[in-house]
Design an enzyme around this catalytic site. Structure first.
Site, PDB file in Angstrom:
ATOM      1  N   TYR A  70       0.806  -1.219   0.000  1.00  0.00           N
ATOM      2  CA  TYR A  70       0.000   0.000   0.000  1.00  0.00           C
ATOM      3  C   TYR A  70       0.845   1.277   0.000  1.00  0.00           C
ATOM      4  CZ  TYR A  70      -3.705  -3.226   1.447  1.00  0.00           C
ATOM      5  OH  TYR A  70      -4.595  -4.262   1.519  1.00  0.00           O
ATOM      6  N   HIS A  98      -4.531   6.177  -1.153  1.00  0.00           N
ATOM      7  CA  HIS A  98      -5.053   6.147   0.214  1.00  0.00           C
ATOM      8  C   HIS A  98      -3.972   6.434   1.257  1.00  0.00           C
ATOM      9  CE1 HIS A  98      -9.121   5.556   1.258  1.00  0.00           C
ATOM     10  NE2 HIS A  98      -9.178   4.262   1.415  1.00  0.00           N
ATOM     11  N   TYR A 140      -5.544  -0.281   9.582  1.00  0.00           N
ATOM     12  CA  TYR A 140      -6.122  -0.125   8.245  1.00  0.00           C
ATOM     13  C   TYR A 140      -7.090   1.055   8.265  1.00  0.00           C
ATOM     14  CZ  TYR A 140      -3.764  -4.325   6.765  1.00  0.00           C
ATOM     15  OH  TYR A 140      -2.792  -5.237   6.486  1.00  0.00           O
ATOM     16  N   ASN A 194     -10.113   1.940   7.438  1.00  0.00           N
ATOM     17  CA  ASN A 194     -11.498   2.005   7.901  1.00  0.00           C
ATOM     18  C   ASN A 194     -11.657   1.921   9.413  1.00  0.00           C
ATOM     19  OD1 ASN A 194     -11.952   2.113   5.187  1.00  0.00           O
ATOM     20  ND2 ASN A 194     -13.108   0.209   5.058  1.00  0.00           N
TER      21      ASN A 194
END
Length: 193
Positions: A22, A27, A72, A74
């Site tokens: 990532y 993001h 993460y 969320n």
């Protein structure tokens, strides 16, 4: 003679997802901002605490905790709430940096408070704190074209064509944070919005 350590006044939280896959994603712009701030202020963000990678140091006259939640995107609020509870930080002294698909690449917005705007990390922070009254710096990553699903867009790497524009916003976010923690959020909003 020992000098008493100044208490943490602000938490600066960059949102993202942990792990190498990532690292360069849209993001992860919040993580990139924390990395940039840590370089500029020579604060090594390498301690594991509050389910996050953190470190404390000074920005100007103010003691801050830099934090990259490892829960993460969320569930970012869970880690941030733990740190805020530990240091007794009010929501107004939390600054959140995150990507925003509703802003074009190369655009930054500073907000004093407000809704999540569809950003799930911010939504979780609001839910965990039961408060919307925290400043945030939103860095535009643009909307995906119709053929690309949203999840693939935000977890996709920032394309070469957008890297310079986004890096400029990362630099500006650092300047904005210095103003915000000096109590000059209106100046930051006037300069960078």
């Amino acid at each position: 003679m020992f000098l008493k350590k100044q208490p943490i006044e602000y938490i600066v939280a960059g949102l993202g997802n942990p792990g190498d896959k990532y690292f360069r994603n849209r993001h992860n712009v919040g993580f990139m901002c924390i990395d940039y701030i840590s370089q500029k202020e020579k604060i090594k963000v390498n301690k594991i605490k509050f389910r996050s990678v953190t470190s404390e140091g000074n920005i100007g006259e103010h003691r801050v905790l830099l934090i990259k939640p490892q829960t993460y995107m969320n569930l970012s609020g869970e880690a941030i709430r733990e740190a805020m509870t530990f240091y007794k930080i009010p929501p107004a002294n939390l600054i959140v940096i995150h990507d925003d698909i509703n802003l074009d690449v190369g655009v930054m917005r500073i907000k004093r408070k407000g809704s999540d705007g569809g950003q799930k990390g911010v939504k979780n922070i609001i839910a965990q704190l039961s408060a919307e009254e925290f400043p945030r710096i939103k860095i535009g990553v643009g909307l995906p074209p119709p053929e690309i699903e949203m999840i693939h867009w935000v977890t996709g790497d920032i394309p070469k064509a957008d890297q310079e524009s986004i890096f400029k916003m990362i630099e500006k976010s650092y300047e904005a944070i210095k103003l915000i923690i000096d109590g000059k959020i209106d100046n930051a909003m006037n300069l960078y919005n």
